[in-house]
Design a protein around this motif. Structure first.
Motif, PDB file in Angstrom:
ATOM      1  N   MET A 289       0.828  -1.206   0.000  1.00 25.21           N
ATOM      2  CA  MET A 289       0.000   0.000   0.000  1.00 25.21           C
ATOM      3  C   MET A 289       0.864   1.258   0.000  1.00 25.21           C
ATOM      4  SD  MET A 289      -3.349  -0.376  -0.088  1.00 25.21           S
ATOM      5  CE  MET A 289      -4.167   0.915   0.845  1.00 25.21           C
ATOM      6  N   GLY A 290       1.917   1.266   0.817  1.00 21.28           N
ATOM      7  CA  GLY A 290       2.752   2.455   0.906  1.00 21.28           C
ATOM      8  C   GLY A 290       3.598   2.700  -0.322  1.00 21.28           C
ATOM      9  N   THR A 291       4.104   1.614  -0.938  1.00 18.10           N
ATOM     10  CA  THR A 291       5.036   1.744  -2.058  1.00 18.10           C
ATOM     11  C   THR A 291       4.327   1.732  -3.408  1.00 18.10           C
ATOM     12  OG1 THR A 291       6.739   0.627  -0.759  1.00 18.10           O
ATOM     13  CG2 THR A 291       7.102   0.772  -3.127  1.00 18.10           C
ATOM     14  N   GLY A 295       2.699   5.121  -3.821  1.00 23.21           N
ATOM     15  CA  GLY A 295       3.871   5.649  -4.500  1.00 23.21           C
ATOM     16  C   GLY A 295       4.897   6.305  -3.601  1.00 23.21           C
ATOM     17  N   GLY A 296       4.826   6.047  -2.292  1.00 22.42           N
ATOM     18  CA  GLY A 296       5.781   6.634  -1.373  1.00 22.42           C
ATOM     19  C   GLY A 296       7.075   5.836  -1.304  1.00 22.42           C
ATOM     20  N   LYS A 297       7.988   6.305  -0.483  1.00 21.28           N
ATOM     21  CA  LYS A 297       9.275   5.638  -0.324  1.00 21.28           C
ATOM     22  C   LYS A 297       9.628   5.571   1.157  1.00 21.28           C
ATOM     23  CE  LYS A 297      11.229   7.056  -4.792  1.00 21.28           C
ATOM     24  NZ  LYS A 297      12.341   7.780  -5.459  1.00 21.28           N
ATOM     25  N   VAL A 298      10.270   4.443   1.527  1.00 19.75           N
ATOM     26  CA  VAL A 298      10.739   4.310   2.903  1.00 19.75           C
ATOM     27  C   VAL A 298      11.813   5.350   3.191  1.00 19.75           C
ATOM     28  CG1 VAL A 298      11.822   2.765   4.575  1.00 19.75           C
ATOM     29  CG2 VAL A 298      10.229   1.854   2.894  1.00 19.75           C
ATOM     30  N   GLY A 309       4.089   6.603   4.652  1.00 14.29           N
ATOM     31  CA  GLY A 309       3.445   6.384   5.943  1.00 14.29           C
ATOM     32  C   GLY A 309       1.932   6.402   5.845  1.00 14.29           C
ATOM     33  N   ASP A 310       1.404   7.312   5.018  1.00 14.50           N
ATOM     34  CA  ASP A 310      -0.048   7.353   4.802  1.00 14.50           C
ATOM     35  C   ASP A 310      -0.546   6.052   4.186  1.00 14.50           C
ATOM     36  OD1 ASP A 310      -0.053   9.901   5.820  1.00 14.50           O
ATOM     37  OD2 ASP A 310      -0.112  10.894   3.860  1.00 14.50           O
ATOM     38  N   GLY A 311       0.243   5.515   3.241  1.00 14.76           N
ATOM     39  CA  GLY A 311      -0.147   4.255   2.610  1.00 14.76           C
ATOM     40  C   GLY A 311      -0.124   3.089   3.580  1.00 14.76           C
ATOM     41  N   VAL A 312       0.906   3.062   4.457  1.00 17.84           N
ATOM     42  CA  VAL A 312       0.988   1.994   5.462  1.00 17.84           C
ATOM     43  C   VAL A 312      -0.210   2.061   6.405  1.00 17.84           C
ATOM     44  CG1 VAL A 312       2.297   1.171   7.462  1.00 17.84           C
ATOM     45  CG2 VAL A 312       3.483   1.767   5.333  1.00 17.84           C
ATOM     46  N   ARG A 313      -0.592   3.273   6.814  1.00 17.40           N
ATOM     47  CA  ARG A 313      -1.760   3.412   7.698  1.00 17.40           C
ATOM     48  C   ARG A 313      -3.044   3.010   6.979  1.00 17.40           C
ATOM     49  NH1 ARG A 313       1.513   7.478   9.767  1.00 17.40           N
ATOM     50  NH2 ARG A 313       0.898   8.961   8.156  1.00 17.40           N
ATOM     51  N   ALA A 314      -3.126   3.319   5.679  1.00 11.82           N
ATOM     52  CA  ALA A 314      -4.284   2.866   4.910  1.00 11.82           C
ATOM     53  C   ALA A 314      -4.316   1.344   4.846  1.00 11.82           C
ATOM     54  CB  ALA A 314      -4.242   3.463   3.501  1.00 11.82           C
ATOM     55  N   GLY A 315      -3.133   0.729   4.726  1.00 13.58           N
ATOM     56  CA  GLY A 315      -3.071  -0.728   4.742  1.00 13.58           C
ATOM     57  C   GLY A 315      -3.513  -1.295   6.080  1.00 13.58           C
ATOM     58  N   PRO A 377       4.837  15.608 -11.139  1.00  8.15           N
ATOM     59  CA  PRO A 377       5.957  15.198 -10.282  1.00  8.15           C
ATOM     60  C   PRO A 377       5.647  15.232  -8.780  1.00  8.15           C
ATOM     61  CG  PRO A 377       6.292  17.436 -11.088  1.00  8.15           C
ATOM     62  CD  PRO A 377       5.070  16.930 -11.777  1.00  8.15           C
ATOM     63  N   VAL A 378       4.641  16.000  -8.367  1.00  8.18           N
ATOM     64  CA  VAL A 378       4.328  16.108  -6.946  1.00  8.18           C
ATOM     65  C   VAL A 378       3.436  14.937  -6.526  1.00  8.18           C
ATOM     66  CG1 VAL A 378       3.300  17.517  -5.120  1.00  8.18           C
ATOM     67  CG2 VAL A 378       4.510  18.617  -7.030  1.00  8.18           C
ATOM     68  N   LEU A 379       3.915  14.166  -5.576  1.00  6.50           N
ATOM     69  CA  LEU A 379       3.159  13.005  -5.123  1.00  6.50           C
ATOM     70  C   LEU A 379       1.917  13.434  -4.359  1.00  6.50           C
ATOM     71  CD1 LEU A 379       5.793  10.419  -3.819  1.00  6.50           C
ATOM     72  CD2 LEU A 379       4.211  10.130  -5.729  1.00  6.50           C
ATOM     73  N   ALA A 380       0.843  12.693  -4.551  1.00 12.62           N
ATOM     74  CA  ALA A 380      -0.398  12.891  -3.802  1.00 12.62           C
ATOM     75  C   ALA A 380      -1.039  11.526  -3.600  1.00 12.62           C
ATOM     76  CB  ALA A 380      -1.342  13.826  -4.561  1.00 12.62           C
ATOM     77  N   HIS A 381      -2.033  11.472  -2.756  1.00 14.95           N
ATOM     78  CA  HIS A 381      -2.739  10.216  -2.545  1.00 14.95           C
ATOM     79  C   HIS A 381      -3.397   9.762  -3.843  1.00 14.95           C
ATOM     80  CE1 HIS A 381      -3.251  10.745   2.104  1.00 14.95           C
ATOM     81  NE2 HIS A 381      -1.991  10.734   1.703  1.00 14.95           N
ATOM     82  N   PRO A 382      -3.433   8.474  -4.105  1.00 14.38           N
ATOM     83  CA  PRO A 382      -4.089   7.990  -5.329  1.00 14.38           C
ATOM     84  C   PRO A 382      -5.575   8.315  -5.307  1.00 14.38           C
ATOM     85  CG  PRO A 382      -3.600   6.161  -3.844  1.00 14.38           C
ATOM     86  CD  PRO A 382      -2.931   7.365  -3.277  1.00 14.38           C
ATOM     87  N   PRO A 383      -6.214   8.308  -6.471  1.00 14.23           N
ATOM     88  CA  PRO A 383      -7.651   8.632  -6.513  1.00 14.23           C
ATOM     89  C   PRO A 383      -8.486   7.630  -5.732  1.00 14.23           C
ATOM     90  CG  PRO A 383      -6.889   7.773  -8.628  1.00 14.23           C
ATOM     91  CD  PRO A 383      -5.670   8.003  -7.794  1.00 14.23           C
ATOM     92  N   ALA A 384      -9.738   8.009  -5.477  1.00  5.22           N
ATOM     93  CA  ALA A 384     -10.611   7.209  -4.615  1.00  5.22           C
ATOM     94  C   ALA A 384     -10.852   5.813  -5.170  1.00  5.22           C
ATOM     95  CB  ALA A 384     -11.944   7.938  -4.411  1.00  5.22           C
ATOM     96  N   ASN A 385     -10.924   5.688  -6.508  1.00  3.21           N
ATOM     97  CA  ASN A 385     -11.193   4.361  -7.072  1.00  3.21           C
ATOM     98  C   ASN A 385     -10.022   3.401  -6.849  1.00  3.21           C
ATOM     99  OD1 ASN A 385      -9.623   5.881  -8.944  1.00  3.21           O
ATOM    100  ND2 ASN A 385     -10.188   4.479 -10.584  1.00  3.21           N
TER     101      ASN A 385
END
Length: 494
Positions: A289-291, A295-298, A309-315, A377-385
């Motif tokens: 979920m995070g990677t 699309g985030g990075k450790v 971190g947002d992706g890990v929490r979503a997971g 180039p600016v990362l954001a949360h993926p869309p709702a779908n």
């Protein structure tokens, strides 16, 4: 007493059974934190993704060795406090020590000389690995005697046994939900402000806060159980077979394997493939979920790390949904099994569901990557779908997971009943078909992912193939159990 064997007492009250079963909430709370947060955490210590899976070898190794050894010795423990309670107390104390070492690994490593500027923190890694191995050994030391104590309290009353197992499963679900909920809350560290230090960032502080809550819950339920539920001291028989005394544990395991019939061997094979399918996702679900999804990075700039971190929490939130579905599914397994023609059909269908869900992670990842390419180039949360699809995979996987936690264990007890080994021995044999594939996946998943360019998808696809093979074997080779045997225990018994 008959033939030198002490007759079992009358079954205990449901209150005592529920009290002991509640220990599962403390065990599973910590296990949920392990699954959702520790793989990403160990990478923040500087351990590469390729090597992170090797740390998880301690779980299956300890399950292979510790659980049957502790179970065997707890059967013969002559402590005045009873057979099971000393092991339960020792296990709970060891879990508390282990999670302290894991949570404070960065702080201890920093005080021991780890540099804050260097990405790899070898002393923190060493403390973490020690704590992680102690944790898995302690979990096995705690869970086996706890299940055995429930069987003792049931006093060979099958209805009480089903009820006890039902409550144990219920509290496992409670622990999962609490653990995943805690792991998905980003501001938990504010409740415990001492957790955030110069060496421990917000993600690390949240992990420490989660483990602090775990220690409190586990100590509370364990102390309540061992002080309110009493055991009678066990007295050893004086006329034990001398041959068995020479090598009791190994001898019984070898004897069990020699006496296995064809249905049990098929069950072991299907279970082995089933866990080969499950373990990659259980290892790397929140990292995926995070990677891949977010699309985030450790390790990267501040924004990339935050997105990860947002992706890990979503997971973690997805795993909480998974646990709710798991709990609800476990209540309807038996009537559904009757409707669709038996246990092997249930297991086959859900393994095909597992296969489809693991394969769908490739599609979800590709859609997320395509969106990021067009988003700039600016990362954001993926869309709702995309987020919704990923969370749906977590939720749907609760259905096959409920079957994985119930049907193999029920079938093992049925198939091994003719060997005279009893439930403990049959589950010990089954446990080998679970931990050996976990060891296999722990060894190959990192190098497999690395060989195909990194990321988690290669291991997920490998798991999808194993799930399909497992489903076909369940349909074509696995015999149905006798109709009168319950597939899953209900809360109130049958």
């Amino acid at each position: 007493m008959e033939n030198g064997v002490i007759n079992p007492p009358a079954p205990s009250s449901i209150r005592k059974i529920i009290t002991v079963a509640s220990i599962a909430a403390g065990i599973q709370f910590g296990w949920a934190l392990q699954l959702s947060l520790l793989t990403p955490y160990v990478q923040t210590l500087g351990v590469p993704h390729t090597w992170a899976a090797f740390i998880w070898l301690c779980g299956p190794i300890s399950g292979l060795l510790v659980q049957p050894i502790v179970g065997y010795n707890s059967d013969r423990c002559t402590s005045r406090f009873g057979r099971r309670r000393p092991f339960i107390l020792a296990g709970a104390a060891s879990v508390s020590i282990a999670v302290f070492l894991i949570g404070f690994a960065k702080d201890i490593g920093h005080h021991a000389g780890d540099s804050l500027e260097k990405p790899t923190k070898p002393r923190a890694v060493a403390i973490f690995v020690i704590g992680f191995w102690i944790l898995d050994v302690a979990n096995n030391m705690l869970q086996g005697p706890c299940r055995a104590l429930l069987a003792d309290l049931s006093a060979n009353d099958h209805k009480k046994m089903r009820t006890a197992n039902g409550w144990f499963s219920f509290f496992m679900a409670v622990g999962n939900v609490l653990g995943y909920a805690a792991g998905s809350y980003p501001h938990l560290y504010k409740i415990f402000p001492f957790t955030k230090t110069i060496a421990c960032d917000i993600y690390c502080a949240n992990l420490k806060s989660c483990f602090t809550i775990d220690i409190v819950i586990l100590i509370l339920v364990t102390v309540t159980a061992v002080t309110t539920v009493k055991e009678s001291p066990f007295t050893k028989q004086v006329d034990e077979d001398e041959t068995k005394q020479a090598s009791p544990f190994v001898g019984e395991i070898v004897s069990a394997f020699k006496s296995l019939k064809k249905p049990m061997w098929i069950l072991l094979l299907v279970t082995c493939l089933n866990w080969i399918a499950w373990f990659p996702f259980l290892l790397f679900d929140t990292d995926w979920m995070g990677t891949e999804v977010y699309g985030g990075k450790v390790k990267g700039n501040v924004h990339e790390v935050k997105i990860y971190g947002d992706g890990v929490r979503a997971g973690s939130f997805g795993l909480m949904i998974n646990s709710i579905v798991l709990g609800l599914t476990s209540l309807v397994l038996e009537p559904v099994g009757r409707l669709i023609g038996g246990v092997k059909n249930v297991w086959a269908i859900v393994n095909f569901i597992l296969c489809a869900c693991l394969a769908s992670t490739v599609f979800i990842t590709k859609v997320a990557e395509a969106w990021r390419q067009h988003a700039g180039p600016v990362l954001a949360h993926p869309p709702a779908n995309v987020q919704g699809s990923a969370l749906a995979v977590f939720g749907i996987l609760g259905i096959p997971l409920a079957v994985t936690y119930s049907i193999p264990f029920a079938l093992a007890s049925i198939y091994c009943s003719s060997s005279g080994g009893g439930q403990g021995l049959s589950l010990g044999v089954l446990n080998m078909s679970i931990v050996i594939p976990q060891m296999f996946i722990s060894v190959i998943s990192g190098p497999l992912d690395d060989a195909f360019g990194g990321g988690n998808l290669p291991a997920f696809v490998f798991g999808s193939i194993a799930a399909a093979v497992s489903a076909l074997l369940a349909i074509l080779a696995l015999p149905n159990p006798p109709k009168q045997v319950s597939l899953s225990p209900g809360m109130g018994g049958h």
